[in-house]
Design a protein around this motif. Structure first.
Motif, short mmCIF file in Angstrom:
data_model
loop_
_atom_site.label_atom_id
_atom_site.label_comp_id
_atom_site.label_asym_id
_atom_site.label_seq_id
_atom_site.Cartn_x
_atom_site.Cartn_y
_atom_site.Cartn_z
N PHE A 144 0.83 -1.20 0.00
CA PHE A 144 0.00 0.00 0.00
C PHE A 144 0.87 1.26 0.00
O PHE A 144 0.56 2.23 -0.70
CB PHE A 144 -0.94 0.01 1.20
CG PHE A 144 -2.07 -0.99 1.11
CD1 PHE A 144 -2.45 -1.54 -0.10
CD2 PHE A 144 -2.76 -1.38 2.25
CE1 PHE A 144 -3.49 -2.45 -0.18
CE2 PHE A 144 -3.80 -2.29 2.18
CZ PHE A 144 -4.16 -2.82 0.96
N ARG A 145 1.94 1.25 0.80
CA ARG A 145 2.83 2.42 0.80
C ARG A 145 3.34 2.68 -0.61
O ARG A 145 3.27 3.80 -1.12
CB ARG A 145 3.98 2.17 1.77
CG ARG A 145 4.88 3.39 2.06
CD ARG A 145 6.01 3.57 1.08
NE ARG A 145 6.88 2.42 0.95
CZ ARG A 145 7.95 2.20 1.72
NH1 ARG A 145 8.26 3.04 2.69
NH2 ARG A 145 8.71 1.14 1.50
N ASP A 146 3.83 1.63 -1.26
CA ASP A 146 4.37 1.80 -2.61
C ASP A 146 3.26 2.05 -3.64
O ASP A 146 3.43 2.84 -4.57
CB ASP A 146 5.17 0.55 -3.01
CG ASP A 146 6.41 0.36 -2.12
OD1 ASP A 146 6.74 1.27 -1.34
OD2 ASP A 146 7.02 -0.72 -2.22
N GLY A 147 2.11 1.40 -3.45
CA GLY A 147 1.01 1.55 -4.39
C GLY A 147 0.38 2.92 -4.38
O GLY A 147 -0.16 3.37 -5.41
N PHE A 148 0.44 3.61 -3.24
CA PHE A 148 -0.12 4.96 -3.14
C PHE A 148 0.94 6.05 -3.28
O PHE A 148 0.61 7.24 -3.19
CB PHE A 148 -0.84 5.15 -1.81
CG PHE A 148 -2.21 4.53 -1.75
CD1 PHE A 148 -3.26 5.08 -2.47
CD2 PHE A 148 -2.45 3.41 -0.98
CE1 PHE A 148 -4.54 4.52 -2.42
CE2 PHE A 148 -3.72 2.84 -0.92
CZ PHE A 148 -4.76 3.40 -1.64
N ALA A 149 2.22 5.68 -3.48
CA ALA A 149 3.29 6.67 -3.50
C ALA A 149 3.11 7.70 -4.62
O ALA A 149 3.24 8.91 -4.40
CB ALA A 149 4.65 5.98 -3.62
#
Length: 284
Positions: A66-71
């Motif tokens: 999620f961190r990377d997907g929403f970056a």
């Protein structure tokens, strides 16, 4: 890694570990729990940015996804992304699901999350008294229950495919209903505050498996009414939507065709909802 005392080295370390895709931090409030973030370049320039909290499912690995997907979303919308990590077995009993129901013995996961937000707001010099929250599967459990308990802290909530739902039913106790919320959590349910929160509910059209979400009598979270909201995640989420709508909440319901229980395949719908909500928030 040896720490260097020069200001240049300190600035380089901040750029590497505190901005962009950050390191994993332990919570100062309770170091058993951790978090990682995406912090966009705007924050390093001193600009005020918004915050999205993205809550993992049972496997916990989606915190990084999620961190990377929403970056990219965060970079182009000036929005930090905070992903808490609530480990399995935190009390040494092998438990997987305590965080989903907000409380586990003496642990209050809503308080832990709020402490993380406050700690990071101070670290980055931001006002994150209100933030958005997204969660999928186990994170969808947490997100809709957090919204019930703390609607005044949210400017948006996106609830993805929770296995079980808490309905706004004053005739049943937590977690099936909300009759004892004030006694259990120390604050009454505020329907007017929840009605002010834009809420998305999202589920895959092929999210049909029930093996993990059907409560058996005698199991840890069994209560009368535990399965009454429906058999599948989609059925239960639609029942939750009707319950929220009856309380005056404006629901955006997204059933994604051709998608099973796949968190990454619903993110585009979530980003669209958050972008539209954020635009309206800033315009106001």
């Amino acid at each position: 890694m040896q720490e260097l005392g020069t200001s240049a080295a300190a600035a380089r370390a901040r750029a590497i570990y505190d901005y962009g895709h950050t390191a994993i931090f332990a919570s100062s409030f309770d170091p058993r729990f951790h978090m990682l973030l995406y912090v966009p370049p705007a924050a390093s320039d001193g600009r005020k940015i918004d915050l999205l909290v993205a809550v993992h499912g049972t496997g916990r690995t989606s915190a990084i996804e999620f961190r990377d997907g929403f970056a990219e979303f965060g970079r182009y919308h000036d929005c930090a992304v905070l992903c808490p990590i609530f480990p399995m077995n935190v009390r040494g009993d092998g438990a997987r699901s305590g965080y989903k129901y907000i409380e586990e013995a003496d642990i209050r996961y809503d308080s832990i999350l709020l402490s993380m937000v406050e700690e990071m707001a101070e670290k980055y010099g931001q006002d994150w008294s209100r933030f958005a929250m997204f969660g999928f599967s186990g994170g969808g459990h947490f997100t809709h229950r957090f919204a019930i308990l703390h609607p005044e802290r949210l400017w948006a909530a996106s609830i993805g495919a929770p296995g079980s739902v808490t309905l706004l039913d004053p005739g049943r106790d937590w977690w099936v209903g909300i009759r004892d919320v004030a006694e259990r959590f120390g604050k009454p349910f505020d329907a007017k505050a929840l009605a002010r929160v834009p809420v998305q509910m999202v589920v895959g059209g092929l999210d049909l498996e029930t093996w993990e979400i059907t409560h058996k009598e005698g199991s840890k979270y069994w209560m009368d009414g535990a399965n009454d909201a429906g058999e599948t995640r989609g059925q239960r989420l639609r029942t939750l939507a009707r319950s929220f709508e009856a309380a005056g909440v404006n629901i955006t319901f997204d059933e994604v065709p051709g998608v099973a229980h796949d968190r990454m395949k619903v993110l585009d719908r979530v980003k669209d909802f958050l972008a539209e909500t954020l635009a309206r928030r800033r315009a106001a």
